[in-house]
Design a protein around this motif. Structure first.
Motif, PDB file in Angstrom:
ATOM      1  N   ILE A 167       0.851  -1.191   0.000  1.00 29.59           N
ATOM      2  CA  ILE A 167       0.000   0.000   0.000  1.00 29.59           C
ATOM      3  C   ILE A 167       0.886   1.240   0.000  1.00 29.59           C
ATOM      4  CG2 ILE A 167      -1.758   1.304   1.291  1.00 29.59           C
ATOM      5  CD1 ILE A 167      -2.517  -1.387   2.638  1.00 29.59           C
ATOM      6  N   THR A 168       0.514   2.220  -0.804  1.00 32.40           N
ATOM      7  CA  THR A 168       1.117   3.551  -0.709  1.00 32.40           C
ATOM      8  C   THR A 168       0.057   4.509  -0.221  1.00 32.40           C
ATOM      9  OG1 THR A 168       2.755   3.170  -2.470  1.00 32.40           O
ATOM     10  CG2 THR A 168       2.221   5.454  -1.943  1.00 32.40           C
ATOM     11  N   ALA A 169       0.285   5.105   0.956  1.00 27.92           N
ATOM     12  CA  ALA A 169      -0.648   6.075   1.534  1.00 27.92           C
ATOM     13  C   ALA A 169      -0.136   7.476   1.212  1.00 27.92           C
ATOM     14  CB  ALA A 169      -0.749   5.868   3.046  1.00 27.92           C
ATOM     15  N   ILE A 170      -0.962   8.236   0.515  1.00 26.93           N
ATOM     16  CA  ILE A 170      -0.551   9.534  -0.020  1.00 26.93           C
ATOM     17  C   ILE A 170      -1.241  10.654   0.756  1.00 26.93           C
ATOM     18  CG2 ILE A 170      -0.478  11.004  -2.077  1.00 26.93           C
ATOM     19  CD1 ILE A 170      -0.925   8.295  -3.672  1.00 26.93           C
ATOM     20  N   GLY A 171      -0.449  11.512   1.364  1.00 30.07           N
ATOM     21  CA  GLY A 171      -0.973  12.696   2.020  1.00 30.07           C
ATOM     22  C   GLY A 171      -0.585  13.942   1.245  1.00 30.07           C
ATOM     23  N   TRP A 172      -1.230  15.070   1.605  1.00 30.00           N
ATOM     24  CA  TRP A 172      -0.984  16.348   0.931  1.00 30.00           C
ATOM     25  C   TRP A 172      -0.651  17.396   1.987  1.00 30.00           C
ATOM     26  CZ3 TRP A 172      -0.754  16.090  -4.291  1.00 30.00           C
ATOM     27  CH2 TRP A 172      -1.283  14.928  -4.881  1.00 30.00           C
TER      28      TRP A 172
ATOM     29  N   ALA B 178      -1.667   7.038   9.458  1.00 31.53           N
ATOM     30  CA  ALA B 178      -0.717   6.035   9.955  1.00 31.53           C
ATOM     31  C   ALA B 178      -1.341   4.653  10.111  1.00 31.53           C
ATOM     32  CB  ALA B 178      -0.127   6.490  11.284  1.00 31.53           C
ATOM     33  N   GLY B 179      -2.651   4.582  10.317  1.00 27.43           N
ATOM     34  CA  GLY B 179      -3.318   3.306  10.545  1.00 27.43           C
ATOM     35  C   GLY B 179      -3.309   2.349   9.377  1.00 27.43           C
ATOM     36  N   TRP B 180      -2.927   2.821   8.187  1.00 31.46           N
ATOM     37  CA  TRP B 180      -2.900   1.912   7.028  1.00 31.46           C
ATOM     38  C   TRP B 180      -1.900   0.773   7.196  1.00 31.46           C
ATOM     39  CZ3 TRP B 180      -6.472   1.325   3.513  1.00 31.46           C
ATOM     40  CH2 TRP B 180      -7.359   2.374   3.241  1.00 31.46           C
ATOM     41  N   THR B 181      -0.965   0.896   8.115  1.00 37.15           N
ATOM     42  CA  THR B 181      -0.010  -0.192   8.338  1.00 37.15           C
ATOM     43  C   THR B 181      -0.707  -1.453   8.844  1.00 37.15           C
ATOM     44  OG1 THR B 181       0.445   0.659  10.561  1.00 37.15           O
ATOM     45  CG2 THR B 181       1.921   1.362   8.788  1.00 37.15           C
ATOM     46  N   ALA B 182      -1.907  -1.303   9.435  1.00 34.65           N
ATOM     47  CA  ALA B 182      -2.662  -2.478   9.878  1.00 34.65           C
ATOM     48  C   ALA B 182      -3.280  -3.228   8.706  1.00 34.65           C
ATOM     49  CB  ALA B 182      -3.759  -2.058  10.859  1.00 34.65           C
TER      50      ALA B 182
ATOM     51  N   THR C 215       2.950  -0.889   4.235  1.00 32.86           N
ATOM     52  CA  THR C 215       2.605   0.450   3.786  1.00 32.86           C
ATOM     53  C   THR C 215       3.806   1.378   3.768  1.00 32.86           C
ATOM     54  OG1 THR C 215       0.403   0.177   4.769  1.00 32.86           O
ATOM     55  CG2 THR C 215       1.058   2.416   4.199  1.00 32.86           C
ATOM     56  N   VAL C 216       3.905   2.152   2.684  1.00 31.11           N
ATOM     57  CA  VAL C 216       4.843   3.268   2.628  1.00 31.11           C
ATOM     58  C   VAL C 216       4.026   4.551   2.543  1.00 31.11           C
ATOM     59  CG1 VAL C 216       6.676   1.921   1.552  1.00 31.11           C
ATOM     60  CG2 VAL C 216       5.057   3.142   0.098  1.00 31.11           C
ATOM     61  N   PHE C 217       4.622   5.642   3.009  1.00 34.48           N
ATOM     62  CA  PHE C 217       3.914   6.920   3.073  1.00 34.48           C
ATOM     63  C   PHE C 217       4.611   7.955   2.207  1.00 34.48           C
ATOM     64  CE2 PHE C 217       2.888   4.598   6.895  1.00 34.48           C
ATOM     65  CZ  PHE C 217       1.527   4.810   7.043  1.00 34.48           C
ATOM     66  N   GLU C 218       3.796   8.706   1.470  1.00 32.89           N
ATOM     67  CA  GLU C 218       4.286   9.802   0.652  1.00 32.89           C
ATOM     68  C   GLU C 218       3.465  11.046   0.991  1.00 32.89           C
ATOM     69  OE1 GLU C 218       6.774   9.830  -1.446  1.00 32.89           O
ATOM     70  OE2 GLU C 218       7.171   7.694  -1.777  1.00 32.89           O
TER      71      GLU C 218
END
Length: 258
Positions: free
Chosen positions: A204-209, A221-225, A229-232
């Motif tokens: 999963i790639t979780a994309i914030g702005w 941050a909860g997407w790791t469950a 997950t990596v965060f961008e």
């Protein structure tokens, strides 16, 4: 919209036969594509939300998804839950999973994309190369969002703002129709209570702005469950993805597994 890349020309040289058009996709997938990104529109909107996106990047094809109850499918009933929507979507795109593919969703549609990934696993179909979720908390951390408490008139104005952001002018009668669609979509969000979400096999790639005040990046941050997950975090506000920012398009085109 960007010119059609050479990889998707009629004489692109692909060995696969041309794909038949589906009511889930405004345009038929290219047989020359080496990979596909299915882009799901957010609440109250149809595939036209992605009108500013290019058709692809290199040999990776970007395919906006048309959901029931909007645009060319306005007369069709919308499924009553994200789980039902995910299952229906999987059935609709199943013929086009012959190459590596990813799912992209922003805000409301990030949860639709996640449930589609879950349903792919339940159906024994190929898993996405990656799930991209933008501006949305993980399933177990919701439901959240300012639209959950909006009145119908406020929803109509929200849609009008989106239409103007895309360069159009809102039509009063259409706004009334789509405010009903938006209300139904928001109700789906209200019913989505998932304290223990299934963990995906795909990354999963979780994309914030950076300027997103609706769903700040640190709330994702909860997407790791839900999977590895990596965060961008990209520069811009909540709706910046509509403009097809090069950094987003470049990442989508590079991370599909080709």
């Amino acid at each position: 919209m960007s010119p059609k890349p050479a990889a998707f020309s009629a004489s692109g040289g692909g060995s696969r036969p041309a794909a038949a058009k589906s009511r889930w996709l405004p345009r038929a997938p290219s047989p020359a594509a080496a990979a596909r990104v299915f882009a799901i529109p957010y609440a109250g909107c149809g595939a036209g939300l992605y009108r500013n996106w290019p058709r692809g990047r290199g040999a990776v094809e970007f395919l906006p998804v048309e959901l029931p109850g909007r645009e060319t499918r306005l007369g069709e009933p919308m499924p009553g839950s994200f789980q039902e929507l995910g299952a229906a979507l999987v059935e609709g795109i199943a013929p086009y999973l012959d190459v590596p593919f990813a799912l992209f969703g922003h805000c409301w549609s990030a949860l639709a994309a996640y449930e589609a990934a879950v349903q792919l696993a339940l159906a024994g179909l190929p898993a996405p190369s990656r799930l991209f979720v933008s501006s949305q908390v993980a399933p177990q951390d919701g439901p959240v969002g300012r639209m959950l408490g909006m009145a119908q008139e406020e929803m109509a104005e929200e849609l009008a703002t989106t239409i103007r952001a895309l360069g159009g002018q809102p039509h009063p009668e259409l706004l009334a129709i789509y405010a009903e669609v938006l209300r139904a979509d928001v109700d789906v969000s209200k019913r989505y209570i998932v304290p223990d979400p299934p963990r995906l096999s795909c990354p999963i790639t979780a994309i914030g702005w950076s300027q997103d005040t609706e769903v700040p990046a640190d709330r994702m941050a909860g997407w790791t469950a839900c999977g590895s997950t990596v965060f961008e975090v990209f520069q811009g506000h909540h709706h910046r993805f509509l403009d097809a920012p090069p950094e987003l398009i470049g990442m989508l085109g590079a991370d599909v597994g080709v």
